[in-house]
Design a protein around this motif. Structure first.
Motif, mmCIF file in Angstrom:
data_model
loop_
_atom_site.group_PDB
_atom_site.id
_atom_site.type_symbol
_atom_site.label_atom_id
_atom_site.label_comp_id
_atom_site.label_asym_id
_atom_site.label_seq_id
_atom_site.Cartn_x
_atom_site.Cartn_y
_atom_site.Cartn_z
ATOM 1 N N GLU A 102 56.621 -13.084 19.306
ATOM 2 C CA GLU A 102 57.633 -13.200 20.314
ATOM 3 C C GLU A 102 57.150 -12.369 21.528
ATOM 4 O O GLU A 102 57.510 -12.789 22.882
ATOM 5 C CB GLU A 102 58.777 -12.645 19.891
ATOM 6 N N LYS A 103 56.039 -11.553 21.479
ATOM 7 C CA LYS A 103 55.454 -10.812 22.499
ATOM 8 C C LYS A 103 54.253 -11.815 23.336
ATOM 9 O O LYS A 103 53.844 -11.124 24.399
ATOM 10 C CB LYS A 103 55.005 -9.493 22.226
ATOM 11 N N ILE A 104 54.195 -12.885 23.045
ATOM 12 C CA ILE A 104 52.994 -13.832 23.560
ATOM 13 C C ILE A 104 53.628 -14.755 24.706
ATOM 14 O O ILE A 104 54.274 -15.656 24.171
ATOM 15 C CB ILE A 104 52.237 -14.425 22.622
ATOM 16 N N ILE A 154 47.854 0.109 20.462
ATOM 17 C CA ILE A 154 49.078 -0.868 20.647
ATOM 18 C C ILE A 154 49.163 -1.759 19.236
ATOM 19 O O ILE A 154 48.224 -1.737 18.373
ATOM 20 C CB ILE A 154 48.729 -2.134 21.918
ATOM 21 N N ASP A 155 50.447 -2.280 19.165
ATOM 22 C CA ASP A 155 50.639 -3.020 17.804
ATOM 23 C C ASP A 155 50.458 -4.629 18.172
ATOM 24 O O ASP A 155 50.527 -5.051 19.090
ATOM 25 C CB ASP A 155 52.230 -2.821 17.409
ATOM 26 N N LEU A 156 49.768 -5.277 17.329
ATOM 27 C CA LEU A 156 49.564 -6.729 17.133
ATOM 28 C C LEU A 156 50.403 -7.234 15.921
ATOM 29 O O LEU A 156 49.678 -7.051 14.906
ATOM 30 C CB LEU A 156 48.186 -6.859 17.114
ATOM 31 N N CYS A 157 51.152 -7.778 16.144
ATOM 32 C CA CYS A 157 52.008 -8.760 15.172
ATOM 33 C C CYS A 157 52.148 -10.238 15.089
ATOM 34 O O CYS A 157 52.655 -10.702 16.210
ATOM 35 C CB CYS A 157 53.352 -7.819 14.859
ATOM 36 N N ILE A 158 51.516 -10.938 14.286
ATOM 37 C CA ILE A 158 51.472 -12.170 14.342
ATOM 38 C C ILE A 158 51.835 -12.981 13.037
ATOM 39 O O ILE A 158 51.283 -12.632 12.043
ATOM 40 C CB ILE A 158 49.973 -12.705 14.780
ATOM 41 N N GLY A 159 52.510 -13.932 12.975
ATOM 42 C CA GLY A 159 52.895 -14.635 11.898
ATOM 43 C C GLY A 159 52.196 -15.736 11.853
ATOM 44 O O GLY A 159 51.988 -16.394 12.897
ATOM 45 N N LEU A 160 51.682 -16.094 10.462
ATOM 46 C CA LEU A 160 51.042 -17.495 10.375
ATOM 47 C C LEU A 160 51.569 -18.206 9.673
ATOM 48 O O LEU A 160 52.266 -17.988 8.510
ATOM 49 C CB LEU A 160 49.630 -16.753 9.873
ATOM 50 N N GLN A 161 51.563 -19.527 9.720
ATOM 51 C CA GLN A 161 51.678 -20.698 8.777
ATOM 52 C C GLN A 161 50.662 -21.357 8.043
ATOM 53 O O GLN A 161 49.558 -21.676 8.921
ATOM 54 C CB GLN A 161 52.543 -21.500 9.561
ATOM 55 N N LEU A 162 50.488 -21.306 7.018
ATOM 56 C CA LEU A 162 49.333 -21.940 6.071
ATOM 57 C C LEU A 162 49.931 -23.204 5.689
ATOM 58 O O LEU A 162 50.890 -23.313 4.932
ATOM 59 C CB LEU A 162 49.081 -21.056 5.155
ATOM 60 N N GLU A 163 48.791 -24.092 5.456
ATOM 61 C CA GLU A 163 49.066 -25.492 4.985
ATOM 62 C C GLU A 163 47.965 -26.092 4.307
ATOM 63 O O GLU A 163 46.697 -25.942 4.786
ATOM 64 C CB GLU A 163 49.656 -26.584 6.139
ATOM 65 N N GLN A 215 57.336 -23.400 20.952
ATOM 66 C CA GLN A 215 58.504 -22.924 20.928
ATOM 67 C C GLN A 215 58.916 -21.491 20.501
ATOM 68 O O GLN A 215 58.043 -21.214 19.363
ATOM 69 C CB GLN A 215 59.271 -23.880 20.108
ATOM 70 N N ASP A 216 59.684 -20.702 21.226
ATOM 71 C CA ASP A 216 59.831 -19.345 20.617
ATOM 72 C C ASP A 216 58.664 -18.689 20.313
ATOM 73 O O ASP A 216 58.335 -17.963 19.266
ATOM 74 C CB ASP A 216 60.654 -19.353 19.450
ATOM 75 N N GLY A 217 57.309 -18.482 21.110
ATOM 76 C CA GLY A 217 56.335 -17.938 20.859
ATOM 77 C C GLY A 217 55.319 -18.450 19.764
ATOM 78 O O GLY A 217 54.602 -17.798 19.135
ATOM 79 N N SER A 218 55.720 -19.897 19.301
ATOM 80 C CA SER A 218 55.073 -20.046 18.132
ATOM 81 C C SER A 218 54.003 -21.300 18.789
ATOM 82 O O SER A 218 54.120 -22.211 19.563
ATOM 83 C CB SER A 218 56.081 -21.129 17.373
ATOM 84 N N TYR A 219 52.739 -21.395 18.233
ATOM 85 C CA TYR A 219 51.464 -21.885 18.961
ATOM 86 C C TYR A 219 50.885 -22.775 17.815
ATOM 87 O O TYR A 219 50.205 -22.119 16.829
ATOM 88 C CB TYR A 219 50.499 -20.978 19.593
#
Length: 336
Positions: free
Chosen positions: A68-70, A143-152, A166-170
């Motif tokens: 969300e911070k990106i 600083i904090d770096l938090c990234i959610g990842l989707q694996l497929e 959408q919503d900081g999702s790339y």
């Protein structure tokens, strides 16, 4: 490095690994031969195997990153040496090995100063990183770096859709193929009045599979694709009868399921997982990808629903029915 002398047998068709080596954690090499072949057969097999190795084997990739911070893909963040685009490209290069079906989530949550690598990704237990040293980002400040990842897990490759943020999702370009390159070559030799051939296959993989495992997987996938042709004549003769039988059988199973719902006796079905039903690997994988995990899920799908599943065949539905018929007696005993 392993090397063996090539000995050609004129009696039986056989294959052999004549060279194998590991160039790095993410680059394996293998060289195989198949012989003796009649003139023209080596090219037929070589072309088919190359396509199967590059296009039919599944692999696991990071397909989406979210934070969300990106604000934008090409933005920069104070305290991070790389741009967001560079971080996404680094995530794209990470090689994974898994028994995943469909998609799952992972995440990175670190605090700088820190050199962030693949080792900092928190993964589900059934996913493995091939090279933990792969670089992701350099944090130069606290600083904090938090990234959610989707694996497929999938096959082939997928190019991200522009403007699909959408919503900081790339989304990230995904190369699912564990096989990086394949070469095939042919050596002809005389055997009396006959010309015979040796097929040479060179395979490079990304480390998630060995070349030998890739060769086995591609061969099995090719066999699965050709099996329907072995029953083509039988299917043409009995097509109408078979379709009626399949529909009738599924009608019977659905009727049983409806009765059990009325009597509130579906609990047992929800705890019979398709792993217990001894389905062939290809059918099992197709069902899992369609979020069919239990016998209850399976019986909630009609014959038409199953035939809409990608790579599913009428033959597969009949095979499922045979297995269901065998297992339903035991389940009836448990319920009654």
């Amino acid at each position: 490095m392993v090397r063996e002398k090539i000995r050609v047998s004129t009696r039986t068709l056989r294959w052999k690994c004549v060279e194998s080596r590991t160039d790095s954690k993410c680059l394996y090499y293998g060289r195989f031969i198949l012989s003796p072949l009649m003139k023209g057969q080596a090219d037929t097999i070589g072309i088919a195997m190359r396509r199967a190795l590059l296009g039919e084997i599944e692999g696991t990739c990071i397909t989406r990153a979210k934070s969300e911070k990106i604000p934008h893909e090409y933005s920069t963040i104070v305290g991070i040496q790389e741009s967001i685009h560079e971080i996404l490209m680094n995530l794209k290069e990470i090689v994974l090995r898994s028994n995943l079906y469909g998609t799952c989530e992972a995440f990175i949550c670190v605090r700088g100063p820190k050199y962030v690598t693949a080792q900092d990704i928190i993964l589900p237990p059934y996913v493995e990183i091939i090279d933990n040293t792969q670089h992701i980002a350099s944090l130069t400040e606290p600083i904090d770096l938090c990234i959610g990842l989707q694996l497929e897990r999938n096959r082939g490759y997928r190019i991200k859709v522009p403007n699909n943020f959408q919503d900081g999702s790339y989304p990230i370009d995904a190369i699912f193929m564990p096989v990086r390159n394949v070469n095939h070559s042919i050596h002809s030799y005389g055997n009396g009045n006959e010309t015979q051939e040796i097929l040479f296959l060179e395979i490079w993989t990304n480390g998630s599979l060995t070349p030998k495992e890739a060769l086995y997987e591609a061969s099995r996938n090719l066999i699965d694709l050709f099996i329907p042709f072995l029953h083509a004549e039988e299917e043409n003769i009995h097509l109408e009868d078979n379709q009626d039988k399949v529909s009738l059988s599924f009608f019977t199973f659905h009727k049983k399921l409806t009765e059990r719902k009325k009597n509130k006796k579906t609990t047992v079905l929800k705890y019979v997982f398709i792993d217990q039903l001894e389905f062939p690997p290809r059918i099992y994988n197709c069902l899992k990808k369609s979020n069919i995990h239990t016998l209850f899920d399976l019986l909630n799908n009609s014959q038409e629903d199953l035939q809409k599943i990608e790579y599913f065949r009428t033959e597969d539905v009949k095979q499922i029915l045979n297995i269901l018929a065998k297992h339903f007696t035991a389940i009836d005993l448990q319920i009654n």
